[in-house]
Motif scaffolding. Structure first.
Motif, short mmCIF file in Angstrom:
data_model
loop_
_atom_site.label_atom_id
_atom_site.label_comp_id
_atom_site.label_asym_id
_atom_site.label_seq_id
_atom_site.Cartn_x
_atom_site.Cartn_y
_atom_site.Cartn_z
N VAL A 89 0.83 -1.20 0.00
CA VAL A 89 0.00 0.00 0.00
C VAL A 89 0.87 1.26 0.00
O VAL A 89 1.68 1.47 0.89
CB VAL A 89 -0.94 0.03 1.22
CG1 VAL A 89 -1.84 1.25 1.16
CG2 VAL A 89 -1.77 -1.24 1.30
N GLN A 129 0.35 5.43 -0.21
CA GLN A 129 -0.73 6.42 -0.07
C GLN A 129 -0.19 7.83 0.07
O GLN A 129 0.91 8.05 0.57
CB GLN A 129 -1.60 6.07 1.15
CG GLN A 129 -2.31 4.73 1.02
CD GLN A 129 -2.98 4.31 2.31
OE1 GLN A 129 -2.39 4.36 3.37
NE2 GLN A 129 -4.22 3.87 2.21
N HIS A 130 -1.00 8.77 -0.39
CA HIS A 130 -0.66 10.19 -0.24
C HIS A 130 -1.96 10.95 -0.02
O HIS A 130 -2.98 10.64 -0.65
CB HIS A 130 0.03 10.71 -1.49
CG HIS A 130 0.69 12.04 -1.30
ND1 HIS A 130 2.03 12.18 -1.01
CD2 HIS A 130 0.19 13.29 -1.32
CE1 HIS A 130 2.32 13.47 -0.87
NE2 HIS A 130 1.22 14.15 -1.05
N VAL A 131 -1.94 11.91 0.87
CA VAL A 131 -3.12 12.75 1.09
C VAL A 131 -2.72 14.21 0.96
O VAL A 131 -1.71 14.65 1.52
CB VAL A 131 -3.80 12.46 2.45
CG1 VAL A 131 -2.85 12.70 3.61
CG2 VAL A 131 -5.07 13.28 2.60
N ARG A 185 -5.77 8.45 8.05
CA ARG A 185 -5.95 7.15 7.42
C ARG A 185 -7.34 7.02 6.82
O ARG A 185 -7.55 6.23 5.88
CB ARG A 185 -5.71 6.02 8.42
CG ARG A 185 -4.24 5.79 8.72
CD ARG A 185 -4.03 4.62 9.65
NE ARG A 185 -4.55 3.38 9.09
CZ ARG A 185 -4.41 2.19 9.69
NH1 ARG A 185 -3.78 2.11 10.85
NH2 ARG A 185 -4.88 1.10 9.14
N VAL A 188 -7.86 8.55 2.97
CA VAL A 188 -7.39 7.83 1.79
C VAL A 188 -8.27 6.60 1.60
O VAL A 188 -8.72 6.00 2.57
CB VAL A 188 -5.90 7.42 1.90
CG1 VAL A 188 -5.00 8.63 1.84
CG2 VAL A 188 -5.65 6.64 3.18
N GLU A 246 -9.66 2.84 0.95
CA GLU A 246 -9.21 1.48 1.21
C GLU A 246 -9.17 0.71 -0.11
O GLU A 246 -10.08 0.82 -0.94
CB GLU A 246 -10.16 0.77 2.18
CG GLU A 246 -10.06 1.27 3.61
CD GLU A 246 -8.83 0.71 4.32
OE1 GLU A 246 -8.23 -0.26 3.81
OE2 GLU A 246 -8.46 1.26 5.38
N GLY A 296 -7.20 12.12 -1.24
CA GLY A 296 -6.38 10.98 -0.89
C GLY A 296 -6.21 10.04 -2.07
O GLY A 296 -7.15 9.82 -2.84
N THR A 307 -4.58 6.15 -3.14
CA THR A 307 -3.98 4.87 -2.78
C THR A 307 -3.61 4.14 -4.05
O THR A 307 -4.43 4.01 -4.96
CB THR A 307 -4.98 4.01 -1.97
OG1 THR A 307 -5.34 4.69 -0.77
CG2 THR A 307 -4.37 2.66 -1.62
N LEU A 309 0.01 5.92 8.00
CA LEU A 309 -0.26 5.77 6.58
C LEU A 309 0.85 4.93 5.96
O LEU A 309 2.02 5.25 6.07
CB LEU A 309 -0.31 7.14 5.90
CG LEU A 309 -1.53 8.00 6.21
CD1 LEU A 309 -1.35 9.35 5.53
CD2 LEU A 309 -2.80 7.34 5.74
N ALA A 331 3.40 6.40 3.19
CA ALA A 331 2.60 7.52 2.75
C ALA A 331 3.21 8.86 3.13
O ALA A 331 4.14 8.96 3.90
CB ALA A 331 1.20 7.42 3.33
N CYS A 369 1.94 13.35 3.47
CA CYS A 369 0.84 14.28 3.58
C CYS A 369 1.34 15.67 3.16
O CYS A 369 2.40 16.11 3.59
CB CYS A 369 0.33 14.31 5.03
SG CYS A 369 -0.89 15.59 5.37
#
Length: 242
Positions: free
Chosen positions: A40, A42-44, A128, A131, A133, A160, A162, A234, A237, A239
């Motif tokens: 996984v 992820q970036h927000v 969390r 973003v 799932e 978000g 993923t 995250l 990940a 932010c």
């Protein structure tokens, strides 16, 4: 913990003008371990809209995001596909067809964007939830999903993303986000066009090495259970605040 309420989920399809690869794009030996190693990524992005001039309504922002995402997928079509197990050869590849699309989640939260962005230690329990799932524990698995969350009645917004780490690293994900941002702004200057030509990657023993790594690190395909429990932050990940 502040609740994040999902109010809609749909799919943004690859444009009809796009030409996805007719055959799955096989993962190479550098990518294959990520099928189970922290898959996984992820970036927000957090946007402070308080006091911003001429901010359009949230529904209008969503339409801009969806239409520009579709336009971006014309160059990044594999990101709308799925990671699949090619049982006959033992490979894992990215399969994308005209019917595929990126899951687009719409949510809302009462949380304050400035609180989320200014904490010395970010409120990970809330971040969390900003973003989307994506279940990566079994193939086929979606490659990419996005989530737009209206914060504090429209005073802020979170976007978000993923993505499966076997398909994109941080730099590749950011290249996609920059291309999406360019399209969303309506700019005509095209971002760098990605290439998915695997023949450009020269590795000793090529496909054979990728299969060996899959047998070692993902021996139970199509099950792709991670060797590592999900960490309390995250996953791989970052932010950003605007």
């Amino acid at each position: 913990m502040t609740a994040v309420r999902v109010i809609d989920a749909s799919y943004v399809a690859v444009p009809a003008t796009a030409t996805p690869s007719p055959e799955p794009i096989k993962l190479n030996a550098m990518e294959a371990p990520w099928v189970t190693f922290f898959p996984v990524l992820q970036h927000v992005l957090l946007f402070d809209l308080a006091g911003a001039d001429h901010t359009p309504p949230f529904d209008t922002v969503l339409e801009f995001l969806r239409s520009s995402l579709a336009a971006t997928l014309s160059s990044f079509a594999p990101l709308a596909g799925k990671l699949v197990h090619l049982k006959d050869t033992g490979d894992v590849g990215i399969s994308c067809s005209a019917g595929d699309g990126v899951r687009f989640v719409v949510a809302e939260s009462d949380d304050d964007v400035r609180r989320l962005s200014s904490d010395e230690e970010h409120d990970v329990s809330v971040l969390r939830l900003l973003v989307p799932e994506v279940d990566m524990s079994q193939l086929p698995a979606r490659v990419l999903a996005v989530q737009a969350t209206r914060l504090d009645g429209g005073m802020g917004m979170a976007l978000g993303v993923t993505v499966h780490h076997a398909v994109a690293d941080g730099r590749s994900l950011w290249a996609f986000v920059e291309a999406w941002a360019t399209a969303c702004r309506g700019e005509t200057t095209a971002a760098a066009t990605p290439t998915f030509d695997r023949s450009l990657v020269k590795l000793p023993r090529g496909d054979e090495l990728a299969r060996e790594l899959l047998r070692k690190f993902a021996p139970n395909l199509p099950l792709a259970i991670s060797f590592f429990p999900r960490r309390n932050h995250l996953a791989s990940a970052s932010c950003s605040y605007y």
